[in-house]
Design an enzyme around this catalytic site. Structure first.
Site, PDB file in Angstrom:
ATOM      1  N   THR A  29       0.747  -1.226   0.432  1.00 10.60           N
ATOM      2  CA  THR A  29      -0.105  -0.237   0.000  1.00 10.60           C
ATOM      3  C   THR A  29       0.846   1.659   0.331  1.00 10.60           C
ATOM      4  OG1 THR A  29      -2.022   0.683   1.516  1.00 10.60           O
ATOM      5  CG2 THR A  29      -0.303   0.051   2.536  1.00 10.60           C
ATOM      6  N   ASN A  30       0.431   2.310   0.474  1.00  6.54           N
ATOM      7  CA  ASN A  30       1.308   3.920   0.676  1.00  6.54           C
ATOM      8  C   ASN A  30       0.879   4.090   1.370  1.00  6.54           C
ATOM      9  OD1 ASN A  30      -1.134   5.372  -0.547  1.00  6.54           O
ATOM     10  ND2 ASN A  30      -0.782   4.146  -2.074  1.00  6.54           N
TER      11      ASN A  30
END
Ligand code: C5P
Length: 222
Positions: A29-30
């Protein structure tokens, strides 16, 4: 600020990160918090719009009065955005969509017996580019977070993704970016670059909606 200027308008917003599964317990993810997209949704609601928020996983509370569509991966987000696109008047793509996903998602938890492992990633659909290419009447706005050549890269995205506006923010500017309460951005339209001072994400939400409404009025006059 609650001018009701968006009464009768449908505003479709995406927010947050996406999660791309590797196996049943792991994902990539980020750092997107979802704060900017949620702030735009609140502003649109306050202006009287019908608001749909397609959101990746965030820690933020649902917004009463906004239709919340919760998604996990970029592919899920793509399907949700397409399903809501026809009736949207304004589309604001504030989500930080993962550009790639693992080619293979394992059914079982991966074993950790190897010293090194290699993953192959495949490109996710570019949701904004798709929406831009299939635009009928919508006013479309994207975001670009850059770490170098901000204005040039952002203008290139405005054009290639067929957006009406692109919001450029520099990850390394103080008071901008992930998980902050404020943002420092430039609004790029077809004809100008509007440099804004540091604003709260809420204030920026109102500003974005105001500029998009002006663009829509201009388009009707040509
Ligand atoms: O190319 P880049 O990811 O910087 O473009 C940013 C804009 O494109 C954002 O508005 C983001 O939500 C959108 N985007 C998308 N689908 C992707 C990647 C980015 O809609 N796969």
């Amino acid at each position: 600020e609650a001018s009701q200027s968006l009464r009768g308008k449908h505003v479709l917003i995406s927010a947050g990160p996406t999660q791309e599964a590797l196996d049943p317990v792991r994902y990539i993810t980020n750092h997107s918090s979802g704060k900017q997209g949620y702030a735009i949704a609140r502003a649109a609601l306050a202006c009287g719009a019908d608001v749909t928020l397609v959101t990746g996983p965030t820690k933020l509370a649902d917004i009463q009065g906004v239709t919340m569509i919760k998604v996990t991966s970029a592919c899920d987000m793509f399907e949700a955005m397409k399903s809501q696109y026809d009736w949207a008047d304004y589309v604001i793509m504030a989500a930080a969509v993962s550009d790639y996903r693992p080619e293979v998602v394992f059914d079982q938890k991966m074993k950790n017996k190897d010293e090194n492992i290699t993953f192959r990633f495949v490109k996710n659909p570019d949701i904004l580019e798709y929406l831009g290419a299939h635009k009928t009447h919508q006013i479309i706005c994207g975001f670009a977070m850059e770490t170098e050549n901000l204005d040039q890269n952002a203008r290139h995205k405005l054009e290639t993704k067929n957006c009406d506006m692109l919001i450029a923010n520099n990850l390394f500017t103080k008071g901008a970016g992930f998980n902050t309460e404020t943002n420092v951005v430039t609004l790029l339209t077809r004809k100008e670059n509007i440099h804004l001072p540091k604003l709260t994400k809420e204030e920026l939400g109102y500003k974005i909606l105001e500029v998009l409404q002006n663009l829509e009025k201009e388009q009707k006059h040509v």
